[in-house]
Motif scaffolding. Structure first.
Motif: not given
Length: 325
Positions: A101-116, A317-325
């Motif tokens: 869900g949303l949490g996995v999407v957010g964590a992938s951006h914060v932790l710069h995961s290679t898996a998306t 994915d785009e929305f969360v990337a913007g928030l995290v940045k």
């Protein structure tokens, strides 16, 4: 008479969905071979929102005769990205799925995961859930106004716990709440735990955090037992499962926030396996048992499959990337 007619229509819909799955080589009726049991991976600890959703999904799939054997297992770590990496590594495995869900999407951006999530096979978005601002029953904060007043006075001394890693919904909610009430988001003292109803619940009950933000469904048992108090929910309207609890907007805070959960499969699975999963999840969605679970957990039905879900994931994915940045 009308109630009986609705029951008949529900039974017919569920039966029709099962026939579609069977006719397309799906799992009901012997389509699932020995040693090919379906597995749903949960990327956090038992007791959290993903875990509850996955186990409810598996139980209804089996009890409704949609899939005879569905196993659920937990692979927590790094805000869900350990599970996400596992699902990406299982390329071509048509019997494995990830509850996410949303949490996995957010964590992938914060932790710069290679898996998306873009590297997975989207299957279905299942449910949406309002967030809640929760305190212990003996907390000095009895209203959202009292909490906000104390928070504004000393942001660094009021801690908020959540069941997701930074970038996940339980983190984004207090950040957005802080912004809405005039607190600089970077001053939010957020303490992450693995799973709302898992590690977060005992931390809240033990007083390790001053309040928590998570999906209200993960706390229902403790709320009903009188051990927790909900100050406000984040939905547009009051939640039926929490009578008397106001929305943030009703308390003068201009914020509406929802979390969602869905299911994805590994990349490179066959068209047949992808269709069987989607047909099975569609049959799940159309079953009376699933509608009962939606009501019981206070979940909103936001069912979406296949290509439509893929496009939704891209936007998230785009929305969360913007928030995290």
């Amino acid at each position: 008479m009308e109630g009986r007619a609705r029951a008949v229509r529900g039974a017919v819909a569920a039966a029709s969905a099962l026939l579609v799955v069977s006719a397309c080589g799906g799992w009901p009726g012997g389509g699932q071979q020995p040693g090919q049991e379906l597995r749903i991976m949960v990327p956090n600890t038992p007791g959290g929102g993903y875990d509850t959703t996955a186990r409810t999904t598996a139980r209804v799939l089996q009890e409704a005769g949609i899939a005879p054997d569905v196993q659920v297992f937990n692979l927590p770590g790094a805000g869900g990205t350990v599970g996400l990496q596992r699902i990406v590594n299982e390329r071509g495995n048509g019997t494995l799925a990830l509850q996410m869900g949303l949490g996995v999407v957010g964590a992938s951006h914060v932790l710069h995961s290679t898996a998306t999530v873009a590297r997975t096979t989207p299957l279905a978005r299942l449910i949406e859930e309002a967030g809640a601002v929760v305190v212990r029953s003996d907390s000095p904060y009895r209203t959202i106004d009292e909490l906000v007043t104390a928070w504004r006075a000393a942001p660094g001394h009021v801690s908020v716990g959540g069941g997701s890693a930074p970038g996940g919904p339980d983190h984004l909610l207090p950040v957005e709440l802080a912004r809405a009430v005039g607190i600089a988001p970077e001053r939010v003292h957020y303490v992450p735990y693995d799973g709302g109803g898992g590690d977060l619940l005992p931390a809240l009950l033990d007083g390790k955090v001053d309040f928590a933000t998570s999906g209200f469904g993960e706390f229902l048992g403790q709320i009903e037992a009188g051990r927790l108090r909900v100050l406000a929910v984040t939905s547009e309207r009051p939640v039926r499962a929490l009578p008397g609890v106001p929305t943030l907007k009703a308390c003068g805070v201009d914020l509406v926030f929802h979390n969602w959960r869905g299911v994805v499969a590994p990349p490179g699975i066959s068209d047949r396996d992808e269709k069987r999963w989607i047909d099975a999840l569609t049959a799940l969605h159309d079953s009376p048992a699933w509608r009962t679970e939606l009501t019981r957990h206070g979940w909103d039905d936001v069912f979406l499959t296949g290509e439509a879900f893929r496009r939704y994931l891209e936007r998230q994915d785009e929305f969360v990337a913007g928030l995290v940045k």
